[in-house]
Design a protein around this motif. Structure first.
Motif, mmCIF file in Angstrom:
data_model
loop_
_atom_site.group_PDB
_atom_site.id
_atom_site.type_symbol
_atom_site.label_atom_id
_atom_site.label_comp_id
_atom_site.label_asym_id
_atom_site.label_seq_id
_atom_site.Cartn_x
_atom_site.Cartn_y
_atom_site.Cartn_z
ATOM 1 N N GLN A 17 0.825 -1.199 0.000
ATOM 2 C CA GLN A 17 0.000 0.000 0.000
ATOM 3 C C GLN A 17 0.870 1.264 0.000
ATOM 4 N N ASP A 65 -4.386 -6.801 -3.780
ATOM 5 C CA ASP A 65 -5.265 -7.162 -2.664
ATOM 6 C C ASP A 65 -6.577 -6.398 -2.776
ATOM 7 N N TYR A 66 -7.648 -7.076 -2.393
ATOM 8 C CA TYR A 66 -8.960 -6.442 -2.476
ATOM 9 C C TYR A 66 -9.034 -5.190 -1.612
ATOM 10 N N SER A 67 -8.271 -5.172 -0.518
ATOM 11 C CA SER A 67 -8.346 -4.047 0.417
ATOM 12 C C SER A 67 -7.814 -2.740 -0.169
#
Length: 942
Positions: free
Chosen positions: A386, A416-418
């Protein structure tokens, strides 16, 4: 008994052992109840207990409480222990009180008296126990009771170092509870000079206290800067043997170094060249030491060294003034990007995000692009990935935008889905900001929808439609590209929305090719219809009725769809209404009426991108400012794409246009976000006054002054008022019906201005039409000081006049009063509106009623200057429309006044007559009072 005492409370040890040996919860409770009964009987018995016994039983009660059981007796015995002269007994008493006594207890007065007795003693152990108790309870009553005693202990010359250390930490705890407990005046200097103390423990505790005080009143404690730099310099230049007692794994005083570096981050770089140079030397030394070979292989050594290094880099970034240090910090962080420690990689990426925003280090950060891209793809920890995405976003510019956007698109498929939704927003923002070829931008957005359709918010696909509609050169390409994208077997619903919208507007541009003929376009869109949600179906029905106008040859096919039972009798009222109304429109309306009603969407007025507001909501304070402009968001079911032909509700954007101003709040996620990219006025950098404060005349009841409120009708920044005593500057910005004004109150005199107070007065009913919230000011404005005061205003409905700020203060024992009009005239709430000549004069004609127009003919004073007149008209807030009027000397403007109650369109025409040196000003709007007020305001400027 002596044998028991020598055993160290053997009864307590036995009781704890019994509890540990219990086989069940029931047996534990039984044993505890037995013990409680025994203690209760001892406390109530006839035999007087000595200090040791009280201590033992109070200890047992503490242990039972820590096991989770309520204790409702023993408090008085604990208070009695406070008067003991034995350390162990007094310690247990204070411990019990700190944990179990409520500040509302009847015993609190007795406790406070016992603490006062210990504070007045000269026994350092008793002093420390008392201060630990105060800090643990930390109540407002404690702050009021000991607000004088603790500071006195802290700065007293005969107080032991260990007591000073405790006093500083105790005072910090009380300050966090009640900020009024810290005395000012001469105490300020004495507290600051604790940074010079010989005892490093005192300095460490004092630094924590001063850091908290500085955050409340930075100006008062500004003297700490030079002392903090001096102390930091002594630490970083010392060897680990010089500060042996405070060296941690070969790193001298790492905790104190970190605290000092954080303290300095409360201020801008030092003004004094000597102090500034010494600070830069400290920072350079820290960076140099980071390059040295480690003196120990233990992790504690590297942790301590890196803690100081990262805090030093934070200070370098905060100061943002030394190019050499910024580049060196960037290079140092770059070495951590490949470090095996995950935390170090994370911290390096996080700090480089900040470095990327500095003009001095941006290019240095870009050199690490490949490593950062690798981090985004290969990192095991999602939080590090991130951070890598954040850094790529921050380092992006026009030279590397296409490469970074492509890498982020490639990674998006496996991300990542997040973090997918945030990545989509960032890709969309970068693609728009750095697009030189808008066909590339269209490709990027359609790829986003294809790769991560579920994570593409409404704002993103609204935005691509706005740009396509506003740019003629990309419309054909967009229609062709979206047509091809719709042919995929599995097509995301967001792609259907974009496809329906764009083909409904520009499908005719590709209809000449047999492969994308009108019938093929219609059949392709309708093949997706039954898979879509009611909102998307509503949008497609609007597309179909636009096809009736664009492609009359397929009118029959479209009417059959409108006639379908599933549409005409749909359970969804919106679908049913659209199908029936569109069907009737296609049957009854003539070709000319259809062409008028279903004409192409007009260009969207340019504003800042709503996508950026959504990203700011997700990462407040961490999104760099961008210069993306936006139009109003075309809501899928309620925009002009359909409003012309249905009874749809107003656009969600127009309904919420006042929800967000200057990033002060974020609209609900269910609504398209309103732009918030102009930056907070409270972040104004630098002193708008400059130079040295002037000297005031003493006992001046009527100081000479400079004040002309009219000049702020056409400008937002400048000096609003000035006399011999004060100078009041203003910086303001407005968004729709909201405004924020920053007033800078400057004291030009060598004396403090006392009882400094500001109030707002509004004539007539102005207070209900223009709501103002004022942040109060401190009552003392120090000599030569400048204080910021922020006002928030909301236009509820149109108004005349402007509110007045009344300022009162005492200078040299003489009361002073000043009244100034605030620059909050109605024109501040204008939104500039682009119009072509045909639209302008059509609207001008419609607003020709007697009560809709106002006109003034007046002589030019000073002599006519068309260049100056143009500047004033542009600053008035409306959109200056060049090339509209047949006479090139005439000024033509359009704008919308935003109020909470209504939006009022306004047109303006200023005609100069050079020969006669006269102006004719005509204003037309939908409301008579607005026309008159706008006319008066602008005429006053010439």
């Amino acid at each position: 008994m002596p044998a028991v005492r020598g055993d160290g409370m053997r009864g307590l040890s036995v009781f704890i052992s019994d509890i540990r040996n219990c086989k069940s919860k029931e047996s534990e409770i039984k044993r505890i109840n037995k013990e409680l009964a025994n203690i209760r009987s001892k406390f109530k018995g006839d035999r007087t207990l000595d200090g040791y016994q009280k201590k033992k039983y109070v200890c047992k009660l503490l242990f039972i409480f820590l096991l989770g059981h309520d204790i409702d007796f023993g408090h008085m015995e604990a208070v009695n222990l406070l008067s003991s002269n034995k350390y162990s007994e007094k310690q247990i008493g204070y411990l019990f009180i700190s944990v179990l006594v409520n500040t509302n207890s009847d015993l609190i007065k007795l406790i406070i008296q016992s603490i006062k007795n210990d504070l007045q003693s000269r026994n350092p152990i008793h002093l420390n126990l008392a201060m630990q108790c105060i800090a643990n309870i930390g109540s407002k009553e404690m702050a009021e009771a000991f607000g004088y005693d603790i500071p006195k202990l802290l700065v007293s010359g005969d107080t032991m170092d260990v007591v000073k250390q405790s006093a500083a930490l105790c005072l910090l705890r009380l300050f966090r509870t009640s900020q009024e407990c810290i005395p000012s005046g001469e105490w300020t200097s004495r507290i600051i000079h604790l940074l010079n103390d010989q005892h490093m423990g005192v300095v460490t505790a004092a630094t924590s206290l001063i850091d908290a005080l500085v955050k409340k009143n930075p100006e008062e404690y500004k003297g700490c800067i030079s002392l903090a730099v001096s102390r930091l310099s002594r630490i970083v230049t010392a060897s680990y043997t010089d500060l042996q007692d405070y060296t941690y794994y070969f790193v001298p005083a790492p905790w104190l170094s970190v605290k000092l570096l954080r303290l300095l981050q409360n201020y801008s770089p030092p003004d004094d060249p000597g102090v500034r140079g010494r600070l830069n030397e400290c920072l350079e030394t820290i960076l140099n030491k980071a390059q040295e070979a480690p003196k120990s292989k233990k992790v504690q050594h590297s942790n301590a060294k890196n803690a100081v290094l990262f805090e030093a880099i934070s200070l370098i970034i905060h100061n943002d003034s030394e190019p050499n240090l910024l580049v060196r910090a960037c290079n140092q962080l770059g070495q951590f990007l490949s470090n095996r420690e995950t935390n170090l990689r994370y911290l390096a990426l996080e700090s480089m995000c900040l470095l990327a925003t500095s003009e001095f280090s941006h290019e240095a950060v870009k050199k690490h692009q490949e490593v950062v891209i690798l981090s985004m793809k290969m990192e095991k920890d999602v939080s590090v990935r991130q951070q890598a995405v954040d850094l790529l976003y921050a380092m992006c510019d026009k030279t590397n935008a296409e490469e970074i956007v492509q890498e982020m698109l490639n990674y998006l498929e496996t991300a990542d889905y997040s973090i997918r939704e945030e990545m989509v927003l960032k890709v969309a923002i970068l693609a728009e900001k750095y697009a030189t070829d808008y066909t590339w931008y269209v490709d990027v957005i359609l790829n986003l929808i294809r790769i991560a359709g579920d994570y593409v918010s409404e704002e993103v696909w609204y935005r691509v439609i706005q740009i396509v509609i506003n740019r003629d050169d990309v419309q054909g390409y967009a229609a062709k590209t979206v047509f091809e994208a719709l042919q995929a077997p599995a097509c995301h619903e967001n792609m259907v929305k974009v496809g329906g919208y764009i083909l409904g507007e520009f499908g005719n541009l590709i209809a000449g090719d047999q492969r994308s003929s009108p019938l093929v376009q219609f059949q392709l869109l309708h093949s997706k219809y039954h898979l879509c949600s009611p909102m998307t179906r509503a949008l497609l029905l609007s597309t179909y009725v636009k096809f009736v106008n664009l492609f009359p040859e397929i009118k029959h096919n479209i009417q059959e769809v409108f006639k379908q039972h599933s549409n005409l009798r749909s359970a969804d009222a919106e679908l049913q209404q659209r199908a029936s109304e569109y069907l009737q429109l296609s049957v009854i309306a003539s070709t000319d009426v259809l062409a008028t009603v279903l004409e192409e969407m007009p260009a969207f007025p340019e504003r800042e991108s709503s996508i950026l507001a959504v990203l700011k909501k997700k990462k407040p304070g961490r999104v760099p400012e961008n210069e993306i402009r936006e139009g109003r968001s075309p809501h899928p079911a309620t925009s002009n794409h359909t409003d012309a032909v249905s009874h749809a509700k107003p656009s969600a954007v127009s309904a919420n246009a006042s929800a967000d101003l200057l990033g002060l709040s974020t609209p609900p996620s269910s609504q398209p976000a309103v732009p918030s990219n102009t930056g907070m006025l409270v972040d104004v950098l630098g002193d708008m006054y400059g130079g040295q404060p002037g000297q005031a005349q003493q006992n001046s009841f009527a100081p000479a002054q400079s004040y002309n409120p009219k000049k702020f009708v056409c400008k937002n920044n400048g000096v609003l008022f000035e006399n011999d005593l004060v100078q009041i500057g203003v910086k303001s910005e407005f968004r729709q019906n909201l405004g924020r004004i920053a007033l800078f109150h400057g004291n030009k005199t060598p004396f403090a201005l006392q009882n400094y107070e500001t109030t707002i007065s509004s004539p007539g009913d102005l207070a209900s039409k223009l709501v103002i919230q004022v942040k109060p000011m401190e009552p003392v404005l120090e000599a030569g000081a400048q204080k910021l005061q922020v006002l928030n205003g909301e236009c509820v409905e149109d108004y005349t006049d402007a509110p007045t700020m009344n300022i009162s203060f005492i200078y040299n024992n003489v009361p002073q009063k000043i009244s100034i009009k605030l620059p909050l005239t109605i024109n501040k709430f204008f939104e500039p509106t682009e119009m072509n000549g045909e639209s302008f004069f059509a609207r001008w004609k419609n607003l020709g009623g007697e009560k809709q127009r106002a006109q003034k003919i007046f002589k030019a004073t000073p002599p006519m200057d068309l260049a100056a007149a143009r500047t004033k008209v542009m600053g008035f807030g409306m959109q200056l429309l060049d090339g509209i009027d047949p006479n090139p000397d005439n000024f033509v403007c359009a704008g919308i006044i935003h109020a909470r109650a209504a939006q009022i369109g306004c047109l303006l025409r200023l005609e100069p007559n050079k020969q006669a040196q006269m102006y004719r000003l005509t204003v037309r709007s939908s409301k008579e009072t607005v026309s008159q007020e706008i006319c008066e305001l602008l005429a006053d400027q010439f």
